[in-house]
Scaffold this motif. Structure first.
Motif, PDB file in Angstrom:
ATOM      1  N   VAL A  76     -30.015  -9.375 -21.232  1.00  0.00           N
ATOM      2  CA  VAL A  76     -30.958 -10.493 -21.272  1.00  0.00           C
ATOM      3  C   VAL A  76     -32.084 -10.256 -20.263  1.00  0.00           C
ATOM      4  O   VAL A  76     -33.251 -10.489 -20.563  1.00  0.00           O
ATOM      5  CB  VAL A  76     -30.246 -11.836 -20.993  1.00  0.00           C
ATOM      6  CG1 VAL A  76     -31.249 -12.985 -20.961  1.00  0.00           C
ATOM      7  CG2 VAL A  76     -29.161 -12.105 -22.030  1.00  0.00           C
ATOM      8  N   TRP A  77     -31.727  -9.773 -19.077  1.00  0.00           N
ATOM      9  CA  TRP A  77     -32.736  -9.507 -18.038  1.00  0.00           C
ATOM     10  C   TRP A  77     -33.795  -8.526 -18.549  1.00  0.00           C
ATOM     11  O   TRP A  77     -34.966  -8.626 -18.198  1.00  0.00           O
ATOM     12  CB  TRP A  77     -32.050  -8.978 -16.784  1.00  0.00           C
ATOM     13  CG  TRP A  77     -32.977  -8.616 -15.669  1.00  0.00           C
ATOM     14  CD1 TRP A  77     -33.273  -7.355 -15.224  1.00  0.00           C
ATOM     15  CD2 TRP A  77     -33.755  -9.498 -14.855  1.00  0.00           C
ATOM     16  NE1 TRP A  77     -34.171  -7.410 -14.180  1.00  0.00           N
ATOM     17  CE2 TRP A  77     -34.487  -8.720 -13.937  1.00  0.00           C
ATOM     18  CE3 TRP A  77     -33.907 -10.878 -14.812  1.00  0.00           C
ATOM     19  CZ2 TRP A  77     -35.345  -9.265 -12.991  1.00  0.00           C
ATOM     20  CZ3 TRP A  77     -34.766 -11.426 -13.864  1.00  0.00           C
ATOM     21  CH2 TRP A  77     -35.468 -10.620 -12.976  1.00  0.00           C
ATOM     22  N   ALA A  78     -33.407  -7.603 -19.391  1.00  0.00           N
ATOM     23  CA  ALA A  78     -34.334  -6.601 -19.928  1.00  0.00           C
ATOM     24  C   ALA A  78     -35.182  -7.149 -21.078  1.00  0.00           C
ATOM     25  O   ALA A  78     -36.081  -6.460 -21.552  1.00  0.00           O
ATOM     26  CB  ALA A  78     -33.557  -5.369 -20.396  1.00  0.00           C
ATOM     27  N   SER A  79     -34.933  -8.385 -21.491  1.00  0.00           N
ATOM     28  CA  SER A  79     -35.654  -8.961 -22.627  1.00  0.00           C
ATOM     29  C   SER A  79     -36.801  -9.858 -22.167  1.00  0.00           C
ATOM     30  O   SER A  79     -36.968 -10.115 -20.972  1.00  0.00           O
ATOM     31  CB  SER A  79     -34.681  -9.775 -23.494  1.00  0.00           C
ATOM     32  OG  SER A  79     -34.402 -11.031 -22.883  1.00  0.00           O
ATOM     33  N   GLU A  80     -37.547 -10.363 -23.126  1.00  0.00           N
ATOM     34  CA  GLU A  80     -38.637 -11.302 -22.844  1.00  0.00           C
ATOM     35  C   GLU A  80     -38.099 -12.670 -22.414  1.00  0.00           C
ATOM     36  O   GLU A  80     -38.846 -13.494 -21.904  1.00  0.00           O
ATOM     37  CB  GLU A  80     -39.526 -11.461 -24.081  1.00  0.00           C
ATOM     38  CG  GLU A  80     -40.289 -10.203 -24.445  1.00  0.00           C
ATOM     39  CD  GLU A  80     -41.300  -9.811 -23.385  1.00  0.00           C
ATOM     40  OE1 GLU A  80     -41.990 -10.692 -22.851  1.00  0.00           O
ATOM     41  OE2 GLU A  80     -41.377  -8.606 -23.073  1.00  0.00           O
ATOM     42  N   ALA A  87     -30.819 -18.306 -22.642  1.00  0.00           N
ATOM     43  CA  ALA A  87     -30.646 -16.963 -23.187  1.00  0.00           C
ATOM     44  C   ALA A  87     -29.392 -16.297 -22.608  1.00  0.00           C
ATOM     45  O   ALA A  87     -28.655 -15.613 -23.332  1.00  0.00           O
ATOM     46  CB  ALA A  87     -31.875 -16.102 -22.903  1.00  0.00           C
ATOM     47  N   TYR A  88     -29.120 -16.508 -21.322  1.00  0.00           N
ATOM     48  CA  TYR A  88     -27.917 -15.931 -20.704  1.00  0.00           C
ATOM     49  C   TYR A  88     -26.664 -16.591 -21.268  1.00  0.00           C
ATOM     50  O   TYR A  88     -25.699 -15.905 -21.613  1.00  0.00           O
ATOM     51  CB  TYR A  88     -27.972 -16.074 -19.178  1.00  0.00           C
ATOM     52  CG  TYR A  88     -29.055 -15.225 -18.576  1.00  0.00           C
ATOM     53  CD1 TYR A  88     -28.822 -13.892 -18.263  1.00  0.00           C
ATOM     54  CD2 TYR A  88     -30.331 -15.734 -18.359  1.00  0.00           C
ATOM     55  CE1 TYR A  88     -29.832 -13.085 -17.746  1.00  0.00           C
ATOM     56  CE2 TYR A  88     -31.339 -14.938 -17.840  1.00  0.00           C
ATOM     57  CZ  TYR A  88     -31.087 -13.621 -17.539  1.00  0.00           C
ATOM     58  OH  TYR A  88     -32.083 -12.824 -17.039  1.00  0.00           O
ATOM     59  N   ILE A  89     -26.699 -17.912 -21.393  1.00  0.00           N
ATOM     60  CA  ILE A  89     -25.540 -18.628 -21.937  1.00  0.00           C
ATOM     61  C   ILE A  89     -25.291 -18.202 -23.378  1.00  0.00           C
ATOM     62  O   ILE A  89     -24.154 -17.879 -23.756  1.00  0.00           O
ATOM     63  CB  ILE A  89     -25.745 -20.157 -21.834  1.00  0.00           C
ATOM     64  CG1 ILE A  89     -25.892 -20.586 -20.373  1.00  0.00           C
ATOM     65  CG2 ILE A  89     -24.621 -20.909 -22.541  1.00  0.00           C
ATOM     66  CD1 ILE A  89     -24.720 -20.236 -19.466  1.00  0.00           C
ATOM     67  N   THR A 138     -34.454 -11.977  -6.700  1.00  0.00           N
ATOM     68  CA  THR A 138     -33.482 -10.880  -6.699  1.00  0.00           C
ATOM     69  C   THR A 138     -34.067  -9.594  -7.267  1.00  0.00           C
ATOM     70  O   THR A 138     -33.691  -8.512  -6.844  1.00  0.00           O
ATOM     71  CB  THR A 138     -32.215 -11.234  -7.504  1.00  0.00           C
ATOM     72  OG1 THR A 138     -32.574 -11.448  -8.870  1.00  0.00           O
ATOM     73  CG2 THR A 138     -31.517 -12.447  -6.943  1.00  0.00           C
ATOM     74  N   GLY A 139     -34.940  -9.716  -8.267  1.00  0.00           N
ATOM     75  CA  GLY A 139     -35.559  -8.547  -8.877  1.00  0.00           C
ATOM     76  C   GLY A 139     -34.640  -7.761  -9.797  1.00  0.00           C
ATOM     77  O   GLY A 139     -35.047  -6.781 -10.389  1.00  0.00           O
ATOM     78  N   GLN A 140     -33.410  -8.190  -9.908  1.00  0.00           N
ATOM     79  CA  GLN A 140     -32.432  -7.511 -10.766  1.00  0.00           C
ATOM     80  C   GLN A 140     -31.281  -8.477 -11.014  1.00  0.00           C
ATOM     81  O   GLN A 140     -31.236  -9.561 -10.452  1.00  0.00           O
ATOM     82  CB  GLN A 140     -31.912  -6.255 -10.083  1.00  0.00           C
ATOM     83  CG  GLN A 140     -31.160  -6.532  -8.799  1.00  0.00           C
ATOM     84  CD  GLN A 140     -30.724  -5.264  -8.100  1.00  0.00           C
ATOM     85  OE1 GLN A 140     -30.981  -4.171  -8.565  1.00  0.00           O
ATOM     86  NE2 GLN A 140     -30.056  -5.397  -6.979  1.00  0.00           N
TER      87      GLN A 140
END
Length: 164
Positions: A76-80, A87-89, A138-140
């Motif tokens: 999800v982090w890599a997505s828009e 989106a995470y849930i 956090t950046g990640q």
């Protein structure tokens, strides 16, 4: 036929120019984001892939499931949709985690700005939580196992209802 020095220099420049154009054309043939397939000796074998890919382990511990939880969050982090708690849930539910055991913090501050840190969690068993945190602060993806809080909660503070 005998060539003169200026003629040879022009021919050499023509070859160098043609070579540079060829290199540029070859470099531009892959679409943006595509990577060439590595040679088979550099690719993992099917047996390696099976052990390298994390999977949900319903009978496992929170620690056993942390790599899978992290992998879902990183997707999800890599997505828009990286800044959207939903989106995470949704991704965790699609991956087999229990929606009723989840919590997520709001996407926006009380004044409507994007949050610096978004947290989401899955209660695991009677004592543990899988907790993820993402955002500009956090950046990640940060993913950890934490002990459950009072009343089976995983996150401190205000969380939003997961009512979709």
């Amino acid at each position: 036929m005998l060539r003169t020095a200026p003629s040879l220099a022009r021919t050499a420049r023509a070859f160098v120019g043609a070579g540079a154009i060829l290199v540029l054309l070859v470099g531009c043939t892959a679409a943006a984001g595509e990577h060439p397939t590595p040679p088979s000796f550099l690719s993992p074998s099917p047996a390696d892939t099976a052990t390298a890919s994390p999977a949900l382990q319903p009978e496992g511990t929170a620690e056993d499931n942390l790599p899978y939880f992290r992998a879902i969050a990183e997707g999800v982090w890599a997505s828009e949709q990286r800044a959207e708690g939903r989106a995470y849930i949704d991704a965790l539910v699609a991956a087999g985690f229990d929606r009723t055991a989840m919590q997520v913090t709001p996407d926006q501050t009380t004044v409507g700005n994007p949050v610096e840190s978004l947290q989401f969690s899955v209660r695991w068993g009677e004592e543990s939580c899988l907790v993820g945190q993402v955002g500009p602060s956090t950046g990640q993806v940060v993913a950890v196992v934490m002990p459950q809080l009072a009343e089976g909660r995983c996150l401190v503070g205000t969380t939003r209802p997961i009512d979709w």
